[in-house]
Design a protein around this motif. Structure first.
Motif: not given
Length: 396
Positions: A52, A84, A88, A90, A95, A248, A250, A276, A282
């Motif tokens: 993460y 996150c 991810n 983001q 996050c 989720e 992506y 990213h 998403h």
């Protein structure tokens, strides 16, 4: 008769910001502490390719030594793990952090950088990653909260494999997905269902079309920048089996059409996780109606969030191609699970999940032997060692 998990699809139109954050100039002055720390956080998250994302909690200290045309800097930073996963898109600063009852994770980092002619760069960092509260401390604060267990716990991995199998029964997916990485596993005893396991895991899209006769675990992942990814949370009980899976999705970071003669799916020119830096859309995908404990209660009904959702509900039996015999956890496992996930052990860790070598031993942190909690994904030292302790691991 045991009720089959219900499949509920939730599509969200939420878009993440596509604007790339701007870094402030770093100088050798005391006023540049915050800019130094922010540059360090960008660098750490860019090279942290498993588990993460982290965000800055506190600057514990900094030391600046003047050098020719600049300075050498040593930063002492406290970081907190976010929710996150690294797939991810983001930005890490946006996050959400974990709550105490979700078993917070922190990292104490020493970061070295140089500033020369107004050009700043990180040269080295080393971090100690651990749970904020020990299991004993959590028992005093929240006796009903789940406990983080080893990422290769047999029962935990069984729950993950069941979640992947159920995920691949979703006929709206165009291709099968395979397990990319187990993010975390927690467990708790519940009066109604016995031992329950709550897992988070990342999946990657493969080249196999949905409905093909090939078993999903034999499928090859698409190139990291061409593949859809999913991060899922599942709940599983030892008596009732899989309770729910919520995911989720992506989209690929590279959606351009392949030109004549370009590499196709499964023929990646460069391995590595997708970039990213920008934002992508998403949507959420939920199986079942499971329960997850929180700080106040053993059982808590899950609700999927998001905006602009479209619901579609159906039930599924056993899919002929979804055998559940997925690839070994973390590409081969990491040894026998300890009795207490809070105890730290000397363990060999290595190639990040993004190499997709699912059948090779999982050696996180590029072959370093480090003392770390087997329930966590540590921040690996940087720069990484190029030395491979086992020449067999270099064979594809």
């Amino acid at each position: 008769m045991k009720e089959l998990p219900i499949l509920v699809l939730l599509y969200s139109a939420v878009l993440l910001s596509s604007a790339a954050p701007v870094l402030e100039p770093v100088t050798c002055s005391e006023d540049s502490r915050a800019a130094m720390a922010r540059l360090a956080m960008f660098h750490i998250n860019e090279h942290h390719d498993h588990g993460y994302k982290f965000k800055l909690n506190e600057i514990q200290g900094n030391k600046v030594e003047k050098a020719d045309n600049g300075c050498n800097v040593e930063l002492l930073l406290d970081l907190l793990e976010t929710k996150c996963h690294v797939v991810n898109p983001q930005h890490f600063e946006d996050c959400e952090l974990r709550r105490v009852d979700e078993r917070e994770v922190m990292a104490n980092c020493t970061v070295m950088m140089t500033v020369k002619n107004s050009d700043a760069k990180v040269t080295k960092y080393d971090c100690d990653t651990r749970q904020v509260k020990t299991n004993m401390e959590m028992m005093m604060i929240c006796p009903d909260c789940p406990t983080l267990i080893s990422l290769d716990s047999p029962e935990g991995i069984k729950s993950v494999n069941e979640g992947v199998k159920k995920f691949n029964q979703n006929t709206t997916n165009q291709r099968y997905y395979i397990l990319q990485e187990v993010g975390r596993i927690s467990s708790a005893y519940m009066m109604a269902t016995g031992m329950s396991y709550f897992a988070e895991f990342a999946l990657v899209e493969t080249h196999c079309p949905m409905g093909s006769r090939i078993i999903p675990e034999a499928c090859k992942p698409l190139c990291p920048d061409r593949a859809h990814h999913a991060v899922c949370s599942s709940s599983y009980s030892s008596t009732d089996g899989l309770q729910s899976v919520e995911c989720e999705f992506y989209p690929p970071s590279n959606s351009t059409t392949l030109g004549p003669g370009e590499q196709g799916p499964g023929e990646c020119r460069h391995r590595g996780r997708p970039s990213h830096a920008g934002g992508h859309g998403h949507h959420r995908h939920t199986h079942g109606h499971g329960h997850r404990p929180n700080a106040s209660s053993h059982e808590h009904h899950q609700h999927a969030g998001g905006h602009g959702h479209h619901r579609n509900t159906s039930s599924h039996g056993r899919h002929p191609d979804a055998s559940g015999r997925g690839p070994p956890p973390h590409a081969g496992g990491r040894g026998p699970p300890p009795h207490d996930a809070g105890q730290r052990q000397d363990r060999k860790v290595g190639p990040p999940f993004n190499s997709y070598h699912r059948l090779k031993p999982f050696l996180s942190c590029h072959g370093f032997r480090t003392n770390f909690d087997p329930a966590l994904h540590p921040i690996c030292p940087w720069p990484h060692s190029e030395t491979n302790p086992d020449p067999k691991l270099s064979q594809s």
